[in-house]
Motif scaffolding. Structure first.
Motif, PDB file in Angstrom:
ATOM      1  N   ALA A 118      24.627 -18.817 -71.150  1.00 59.11           N
ATOM      2  CA  ALA A 118      25.018 -18.996 -69.752  1.00 59.11           C
ATOM      3  C   ALA A 118      24.120 -20.003 -69.043  1.00 59.11           C
ATOM      4  O   ALA A 118      24.559 -20.728 -68.148  1.00 59.11           O
ATOM      5  CB  ALA A 118      24.975 -17.655 -69.027  1.00 59.11           C
ATOM      6  N   CYS A 125      31.753 -25.615 -65.722  1.00 56.77           N
ATOM      7  CA  CYS A 125      32.374 -24.416 -66.302  1.00 56.77           C
ATOM      8  C   CYS A 125      32.561 -23.332 -65.251  1.00 56.77           C
ATOM      9  O   CYS A 125      33.526 -22.571 -65.288  1.00 56.77           O
ATOM     10  CB  CYS A 125      31.516 -23.878 -67.449  1.00 56.77           C
ATOM     11  N   TYR A 126      31.619 -23.250 -64.309  1.00 57.29           N
ATOM     12  CA  TYR A 126      31.702 -22.230 -63.271  1.00 57.29           C
ATOM     13  C   TYR A 126      32.804 -22.556 -62.264  1.00 57.29           C
ATOM     14  O   TYR A 126      33.198 -21.706 -61.474  1.00 57.29           O
ATOM     15  CB  TYR A 126      30.366 -22.104 -62.545  1.00 57.29           C
ATOM     16  N   GLU A 127      33.274 -23.796 -62.283  1.00 58.03           N
ATOM     17  CA  GLU A 127      34.324 -24.215 -61.357  1.00 58.03           C
ATOM     18  C   GLU A 127      35.701 -24.179 -62.010  1.00 58.03           C
ATOM     19  O   GLU A 127      36.702 -24.497 -61.384  1.00 58.03           O
ATOM     20  CB  GLU A 127      34.012 -25.628 -60.851  1.00 58.03           C
ATOM     21  N   ASP A 128      35.736 -23.807 -63.289  1.00 57.07           N
ATOM     22  CA  ASP A 128      36.995 -23.681 -64.023  1.00 57.07           C
ATOM     23  C   ASP A 128      37.374 -22.199 -64.061  1.00 57.07           C
ATOM     24  O   ASP A 128      36.742 -21.409 -64.767  1.00 57.07           O
ATOM     25  CB  ASP A 128      36.810 -24.224 -65.443  1.00 57.07           C
ATOM     26  N   PRO A 129      38.402 -21.774 -63.287  1.00 58.04           N
ATOM     27  CA  PRO A 129      38.746 -20.344 -63.216  1.00 58.04           C
ATOM     28  C   PRO A 129      39.023 -19.730 -64.581  1.00 58.04           C
ATOM     29  O   PRO A 129      38.649 -18.590 -64.845  1.00 58.04           O
ATOM     30  CB  PRO A 129      39.996 -20.326 -62.320  1.00 58.04           C
ATOM     31  N   TYR A 132      35.737 -19.313 -66.396  1.00 56.53           N
ATOM     32  CA  TYR A 132      34.903 -18.317 -65.717  1.00 56.53           C
ATOM     33  C   TYR A 132      35.419 -16.905 -65.975  1.00 56.53           C
ATOM     34  O   TYR A 132      34.637 -15.972 -66.168  1.00 56.53           O
ATOM     35  CB  TYR A 132      34.874 -18.608 -64.216  1.00 56.53           C
ATOM     36  N   ASP A 133      36.745 -16.739 -66.006  1.00 56.94           N
ATOM     37  CA  ASP A 133      37.306 -15.421 -66.307  1.00 56.94           C
ATOM     38  C   ASP A 133      36.906 -14.974 -67.708  1.00 56.94           C
ATOM     39  O   ASP A 133      36.564 -13.813 -67.942  1.00 56.94           O
ATOM     40  CB  ASP A 133      38.839 -15.450 -66.191  1.00 56.94           C
ATOM     41  N   TYR A 135      34.306 -16.006 -69.334  1.00 58.43           N
ATOM     42  CA  TYR A 135      32.852 -15.788 -69.296  1.00 58.43           C
ATOM     43  C   TYR A 135      32.553 -14.370 -68.788  1.00 58.43           C
ATOM     44  O   TYR A 135      31.733 -13.652 -69.369  1.00 58.43           O
ATOM     45  CB  TYR A 135      32.233 -16.855 -68.395  1.00 58.43           C
ATOM     46  N   ILE A 136      33.229 -13.963 -67.724  1.00 66.23           N
ATOM     47  CA  ILE A 136      33.028 -12.619 -67.174  1.00 66.23           C
ATOM     48  C   ILE A 136      33.456 -11.562 -68.184  1.00 66.23           C
ATOM     49  O   ILE A 136      32.776 -10.541 -68.382  1.00 66.23           O
ATOM     50  CB  ILE A 136      33.812 -12.446 -65.853  1.00 66.23           C
TER      51      ILE A 136
END
Length: 612
Positions: A118, A125-129, A132-133, A135-136
């Motif tokens: 991370a 990457c954090y701006e790509d929904p 990010y989904d 990743y979560i």
């Protein structure tokens, strides 16, 4: 960001095996003894279940039927019982004393891998929904899903062992019984469909739940407390919360009936067709045909009635295990995708030099999905020991330029060099370690003041360094009044005696990090926005003194601080439109001079500003 084998409902068998092996290898790497003991117990428990179940029943029935002495039968029962008790005692001690420590070790190992990754992926990457989904989901599912994979393997081994032993026993009694035992295999397709539906349900629910948790946070986090009370925002949040519940119900209705039908088919197939069918067949064979005519004996019928349920349960469990491996593979795919993700920002293998000249050469950059350039055709040089003030209105590209400099984004065109070498030739860790940075949206951690100043593990002599840094940043006086000084925890999330600092105090504390690190480059992205003009000017004076012989780029919305810089760059619409010293730009009488005088009017009045 698709990868091979990434299609959710048609994952190849090879990929299913690969993903589950990945989970087992990860656990093995964290604790070799744990996985061996865990899986070995499946064989031992399978053996105990057989010896104390079907085989024990047949042993007793046959013993009585054949006139065997009671002492022999009792001796067998006692032996099996003592063996079972010893095994249970040993494993009870292991699972309650040793296992929790090993599980924590494995969980920490998995989390460390995910956290390291991370910290490496680019900000885009954090701006790509979609990313990010995933990743979560990877973070939420990692250890639990890997542990479930191991448990599924445990169940698989147990089922195979128990199934083999009991099936052989049934085959000896009547080979036709095996046909009933095979029915659960036919139910496997329904189990597979149910797990796919469960995964799809989880994916859709995750998005709704993440929104729900965000709404909940706004009601209890301190940073939202004022806005939630002085306006009507709480009403909007409650409306959003109600909306998430509606969306959740829609998703449950969408998949609920489908899963209910699939579960019903499996239950009927197992409990009615398999178990009751085999039971009726056994009773018919024993009662209506009889042992003397080639049917079952009453004793064998009793054994069958006791064993067929075990065999069917094992077969159903086996089918479920195989389907579970498919389900686990779907979730593990998200984890592997995240861990295998290759950073889109190239990095070399060279160690970055400790200082030198930095050059921007015709740099252009656009954020994903945007047609407008955030930075366009920017070229300038930051010479060793030079202090540059980067000024301009909001949205002019100043912060984006800093992020490009720190290699948090990759330029669309052009290059950034350090000592004439493209920064892509250096490792990310060594290059970024050359910078001390404070962002406008800085974050303090719920750790001690000392930790927040150092932002690294403590070394000998750091206490004096921390004290000096706090004095230079102007935070020393406030820290001295804290209950434990530099060892005071920030926020009261984990410590009732923790300190809640004002925004201005937090900003001074974040700046102390720059004074505590002797890096060749310093980046200050509007670090003083919460300070009053006098405090800000004093802070910048201290900063310029402390960064003597260090290269500095600072962004400030108050142009009075730009006077302290060796050079001022004015950015407008992503481009550098003016460059020079404060005096040169004032003499030029362009946009910079107009902005400076406009600000000066607010503090000094129009008459004084005219002569600024």
């Amino acid at each position: 960001m698709k990868q091979k084998g990434d299609k959710k409902d048609k994952m190849p068998f090879k990929r299913i095996v690969s993903n589950n092996l990945f989970a087992l290898k990860t656990i093995y790497a964290a604790s070799r003894s744990y996985i061996f003991i865990f899986l070995a117990s499946s064989i031992l428990y399978g053996l105990i279940d057989f010896l104390t179940g079907s085989y024990l029943l047949r042993r007793v029935v046959d013993g009585i039927s054949n006139g065997e002495q009671a002492g022999s039968v009792i001796a067998y029962v006692v032996t099996v019982t003592v063996f079972s008790l010893l095994i249970q005692l040993a494993y009870s001690w292991y699972w309650n004393v040793i296992s929790p420590v090993q599980q924590h070790k494995i969980e920490a190992y998995v989390e460390k891998k995910l956290f390291r990754k991370a910290a490496q992926v680019e900000l885009a990457c954090y701006e790509d929904p979609s990313f990010y989904d995933r990743y979560i989901r990877a973070m939420n599912e990692s250890y639990r899903r890997m542990n479930q994979t191991m448990q599924a393997l445990y169940q698989l081994i147990w089922s195979l062992f128990t199934l083999s032993a009991n099936s052989f026993l049934l085959f000896l009694i009547d080979p036709w019984l095996i046909l009933f035992a095979l029915i659960p295999f036919a139910l496997g397709i329904f189990r597979r469909l149910e797990y796919v539906a469960a995964y799809q349900l989880g994916v859709e629910v995750d998005k709704v739940v993440r929104r729900k948790y965000y709404v909940c946070r706004t009601f209890y986090l301190n940073e939202y407390a004022k806005e939630m009370r002085v306006g009507g925002m709480y009403e909007a949040m409650l409306r959003d919360l109600k909306s998430t519940y509606k969306d959740y119900l829609k998703i449950m209705r969408k998949y609920g009936l489908q899963r209910a039908i699939l579960a019903y088919i499996q239950r009927i197939g197992l409990e009615v067709i398999t178990i009751l069918g085999a039971s009726f067949y056994s009773v018919w064979s024993a009662v209506f045909i009889g042992a003397e005519n080639g049917g079952m004996s009453i004793g064998d019928c009793i054994v069958v009635l006791g064993s067929i349920g075990t065999v069917s349960y094992c077969l159903n469990g086996l089918v479920q295990n195989l389907a579970q491996f498919g389900e686990h593979a779907l979730h593990l795919q998200d984890i592997r995708y995240f861990l295998d993700y290759e950073n889109k920002i190239p990095a070399g293998h060279l160690e970055a030099p400790a200082g030198g000249d930095i050059a921007f050469q015709d740099i252009s950059f656009r954020y994903a999905g945007s047609e407008r350039y955030a930075v366009k055709n920017v070229s300038f040089q930051l010479r060793k020991g030079e202090r540059i003030a980067l000024v301009g209105s909001n949205g002019s590209g100043k912060t984006t330029l800093v992020k490009l400099l720190l290699s948090l984004y990759d330029p669309e065109s052009g290059q950034i060099t350090l000592n004439s070498k493209n920064i892509k030739e250096f490792t990310h860790s060594s290059y970024r370690a050359r910078f001390s940075t404070v962002f406008q949206d800085f974050k303090l951690f719920s750790m001690t003041v000392r930790d927040n100043v150092l932002l690294r593990p403590e070394r000998d002599g750091d206490e004096a360094l921390v004290q000096t840094a706090l004095e230079e940043s102007g935070a020393a006086e406030r820290v001295s009044r804290l209950p434990k000084g530099i060892d005071t925890m920030l926020t009261r999330e984990f410590d009732d005696q923790g300190a809640n600092l004002s925004v201005g105090e937090q900003q001074k504390l974040s700046l102390a990090h720059v004074f505590a690190e002797d890096t060749p480059f310093v980046i200050l992205d509007e670090p003083s926005s919460a300070l009053d003009p006098i405090a800000e000017y004093k802070m910048f004076e201290n900063m310029m003194r402390a960064t003597e012989n260090r290269s500095v780029i600072f962004i400030s919305h108050r142009l009075s601080s730009a006077r302290l810089a060796d050079r001022v760059l004015l950015m407008e619409r992503g481009e550098i439109t003016e460059s020079g010293t404060h005096a040169e730009l004032m003499a030029k009488n362009g946009n910079y001079a107009a902005m400076f005088r406009r600000q000066a009017e607010n503090y000094l009045g129009s008459e004084v500003a005219e002569h600024a």
